[in-house]
Write a protein that holds these residues in place. Structure first.
Motif, PDB file in Angstrom:
ATOM      1  N   GLN A  50       6.474  11.409  -9.588  1.00  0.00           N
ATOM      2  CA  GLN A  50       5.833  11.847  -8.355  1.00  0.00           C
ATOM      3  C   GLN A  50       4.790  10.834  -7.884  1.00  0.00           C
ATOM      4  O   GLN A  50       4.654  10.579  -6.696  1.00  0.00           O
ATOM      5  CB  GLN A  50       5.201  13.225  -8.570  1.00  0.00           C
ATOM      6  N   GLU A  51       4.048  10.252  -8.822  1.00  0.00           N
ATOM      7  CA  GLU A  51       3.100   9.191  -8.462  1.00  0.00           C
ATOM      8  C   GLU A  51       3.820   8.005  -7.837  1.00  0.00           C
ATOM      9  O   GLU A  51       3.356   7.418  -6.848  1.00  0.00           O
ATOM     10  CB  GLU A  51       2.318   8.739  -9.692  1.00  0.00           C
ATOM     11  N   ALA A  52       4.961   7.629  -8.422  1.00  0.00           N
ATOM     12  CA  ALA A  52       5.722   6.496  -7.891  1.00  0.00           C
ATOM     13  C   ALA A  52       6.191   6.789  -6.466  1.00  0.00           C
ATOM     14  O   ALA A  52       6.211   5.890  -5.613  1.00  0.00           O
ATOM     15  CB  ALA A  52       6.916   6.201  -8.802  1.00  0.00           C
ATOM     16  N   VAL A  53       6.567   8.026  -6.194  1.00  0.00           N
ATOM     17  CA  VAL A  53       6.967   8.422  -4.844  1.00  0.00           C
ATOM     18  C   VAL A  53       5.808   8.251  -3.879  1.00  0.00           C
ATOM     19  O   VAL A  53       5.952   7.684  -2.783  1.00  0.00           O
ATOM     20  CB  VAL A  53       7.459   9.888  -4.841  1.00  0.00           C
ATOM     21  N   VAL A  54       4.641   8.742  -4.262  1.00  0.00           N
ATOM     22  CA  VAL A  54       3.464   8.648  -3.398  1.00  0.00           C
ATOM     23  C   VAL A  54       3.110   7.196  -3.115  1.00  0.00           C
ATOM     24  O   VAL A  54       2.831   6.821  -1.967  1.00  0.00           O
ATOM     25  CB  VAL A  54       2.270   9.384  -4.048  1.00  0.00           C
ATOM     26  N   VAL A  55       3.138   6.347  -4.137  1.00  0.00           N
ATOM     27  CA  VAL A  55       2.820   4.931  -3.947  1.00  0.00           C
ATOM     28  C   VAL A  55       3.811   4.279  -2.987  1.00  0.00           C
ATOM     29  O   VAL A  55       3.428   3.501  -2.117  1.00  0.00           O
ATOM     30  CB  VAL A  55       2.804   4.195  -5.302  1.00  0.00           C
ATOM     31  N   ALA A  56       5.096   4.599  -3.133  1.00  0.00           N
ATOM     32  CA  ALA A  56       6.108   4.020  -2.246  1.00  0.00           C
ATOM     33  C   ALA A  56       5.890   4.449  -0.802  1.00  0.00           C
ATOM     34  O   ALA A  56       6.063   3.660   0.135  1.00  0.00           O
ATOM     35  CB  ALA A  56       7.501   4.423  -2.718  1.00  0.00           C
ATOM     36  N   VAL A  57       5.508   5.708  -0.593  1.00  0.00           N
ATOM     37  CA  VAL A  57       5.251   6.205   0.759  1.00  0.00           C
ATOM     38  C   VAL A  57       4.001   5.555   1.342  1.00  0.00           C
ATOM     39  O   VAL A  57       3.988   5.109   2.499  1.00  0.00           O
ATOM     40  CB  VAL A  57       5.117   7.741   0.742  1.00  0.00           C
ATOM     41  N   LEU A  58       2.945   5.483   0.541  1.00  0.00           N
ATOM     42  CA  LEU A  58       1.716   4.848   1.014  1.00  0.00           C
ATOM     43  C   LEU A  58       1.931   3.374   1.333  1.00  0.00           C
ATOM     44  O   LEU A  58       1.367   2.842   2.297  1.00  0.00           O
ATOM     45  CB  LEU A  58       0.615   4.997  -0.042  1.00  0.00           C
ATOM     46  N   ASP A  59       2.747   2.722   0.531  1.00  0.00           N
ATOM     47  CA  ASP A  59       3.044   1.314   0.768  1.00  0.00           C
ATOM     48  C   ASP A  59       3.689   1.117   2.139  1.00  0.00           C
ATOM     49  O   ASP A  59       3.351   0.184   2.879  1.00  0.00           O
ATOM     50  CB  ASP A  59       3.955   0.793  -0.340  1.00  0.00           C
ATOM     51  N   LEU A  60       4.623   2.008   2.487  1.00  0.00           N
ATOM     52  CA  LEU A  60       5.284   1.895   3.790  1.00  0.00           C
ATOM     53  C   LEU A  60       4.305   2.217   4.920  1.00  0.00           C
ATOM     54  O   LEU A  60       4.249   1.515   5.931  1.00  0.00           O
ATOM     55  CB  LEU A  60       6.492   2.823   3.839  1.00  0.00           C
ATOM     56  N   LEU A  61       3.510   3.278   4.752  1.00  0.00           N
ATOM     57  CA  LEU A  61       2.551   3.650   5.787  1.00  0.00           C
ATOM     58  C   LEU A  61       1.485   2.572   5.986  1.00  0.00           C
ATOM     59  O   LEU A  61       0.971   2.394   7.088  1.00  0.00           O
ATOM     60  CB  LEU A  61       1.875   4.975   5.422  1.00  0.00           C
TER      61      LEU A  61
END
Length: 353
Positions: A308-319
């Motif tokens: 779940q942390e990896a998902v959040v980081v990937a989303v934040l990276d795109l944003l």
């Protein structure tokens, strides 16, 4: 299956006898959807698996039971879809579209229209992969301007796309490729970019949390924010539609317990990425503020699993770094304060003296 410039297998241009056929532009292809959708069986159709191969007459005898040898009649690459289809598709009747990949019929239609106009790709008359595939991402029947009805099965996992296609002359074509462009640029509003796999990954990572009934809903949190008693969960009133998120997310997120917060995260991520370029989105701002440290007690940020942390980081990276994003500055701040390695406000395990 990845690593090929692009995809697709479609219509044969042989056997047409030089007869004129009505050309249909990609923008004029009719796309219709069967309701309710019909979930197809996993893997490619049986007759497609054997397409383009004939038995090897010189195969040695005495082989192990179940082992067969064949010869590919035509090993050549027939080029991209745009060259092969050549305007001969009239109607796509979509019988199945994976809702985890394509949120609306419009998303599916945009995906298909882009595929039939891709200028790069590779197509063969035989199936070039041996592994068993899962349930197709999209399945449809195809009406042609001439010949018979065909079919098209597509497997999509960004950026890789694989498909098998039966043309108007009952010939099977197979293709595999990538939806990435050489430059790495992504068209605004395209469903064929990094947003799709991030949303899919989020829904998978938070599946159990999303399936649970939240102790505090966003509607309830918004009520608490207004010093009112929170209403109990109601399946209809608390359906997390876009309108619901816009009405309650910004005000309600601060009042959610960790489990309830995780319940809403995949839907909030989906919304934020679909509205990537929307300035002043309070839903996206609320999501980002909920990911900003310091963490609370009991912890919300610290309650996430590694995936779940990896998902959040990937989303934040795109944003934070996608040029289309309307909230790059805030997303960068959130990343730097907690989610990057050795972030300032990140709790670290205690070390011995």
């Amino acid at each position: 299956m990845s690593g090929v410039p692009l995809l697709v297998g479609f219509l044969t241009v042989s056997g047409l006898g030089g007869c004129a056929v009505t050309r249909v532009a990609a923008s004029d292809i009719k796309v219709v959807f069967v309701s309710p959708p019909v979930r197809p069986m996993p893997d490619i159709p049986t007759d497609a698996r054997a397409a383009g191969i004939v038995p090897d007459p010189e195969a040695a005898t005495g082989r192990a039971p179940g082992v067969r040898f064949g010869i590919v009649r035509d090993p050549s690459d027939h080029g991209p879809l745009s060259r092969i289809s050549d305007g001969r598709i009239a109607t796509l009747e979509v019988t199945w579209s994976d809702a985890a990949l394509f949120r609306t019929d419009g998303d599916t239609e945009a995906f298909l229209r882009r595929l039939v106009t891709m200028p790069r790709g590779s197509t063969t008359t035989f199936v070039p992969w041996a592994q068993i595939l899962g349930v197709p991402s999209v399945a449809m029947l195809v009406e042609h301007t001439e010949g018979h009805r065909g079919s098209w099965h597509i497997w999509y996992a960004w950026p890789s796309v694989d498909c098998v296609y039966r043309d108007g002359h009952a010939n099977w074509w197979s293709a595999t490729g990538s939806t990435s462009t050489d430059s790495g640029s992504k068209a605004e509003g395209s469903t064929l970019d990094e947003r799709v796999p991030r949303v899919c990954r989020a829904r998978a990572a938070f599946r159990d949390d999303a399936a649970a009934i939240p102790a505090m809903t966003l509607r309830g949190g918004a009520a608490v924010d207004s010093y009112e008693a929170p209403p109990t969960h109601d399946p209809e009133a608390d359906e997390p539609s876009d309108a619901y998120l816009k009405a309650y997310a910004y005000w309600g997120l601060a009042h959610l317990d960790p489990a309830s917060w995780r319940h809403y995260l995949p839907g909030l991520i989906d919304y934020a990425l679909r509205h990537l370029g929307e300035p002043g989105s309070m839903v996206t701002e609320g999501l980002l503020e909920s990911l900003r440290p310091p963490d609370r007690e009991p912890p919300r940020l610290g309650s996430l699993s590694a995936e779940q942390e990896a998902v959040v980081v990937a989303v934040l990276d795109l944003l934070a770094f996608d040029e289309r994003s309307a909230c790059r500055e805030l997303a960068m701040q959130v990343l730097e304060k907690y989610w990057v390695p050795n972030a300032l406000y990140r709790r670290r395990p205690a070390t011995g003296a």
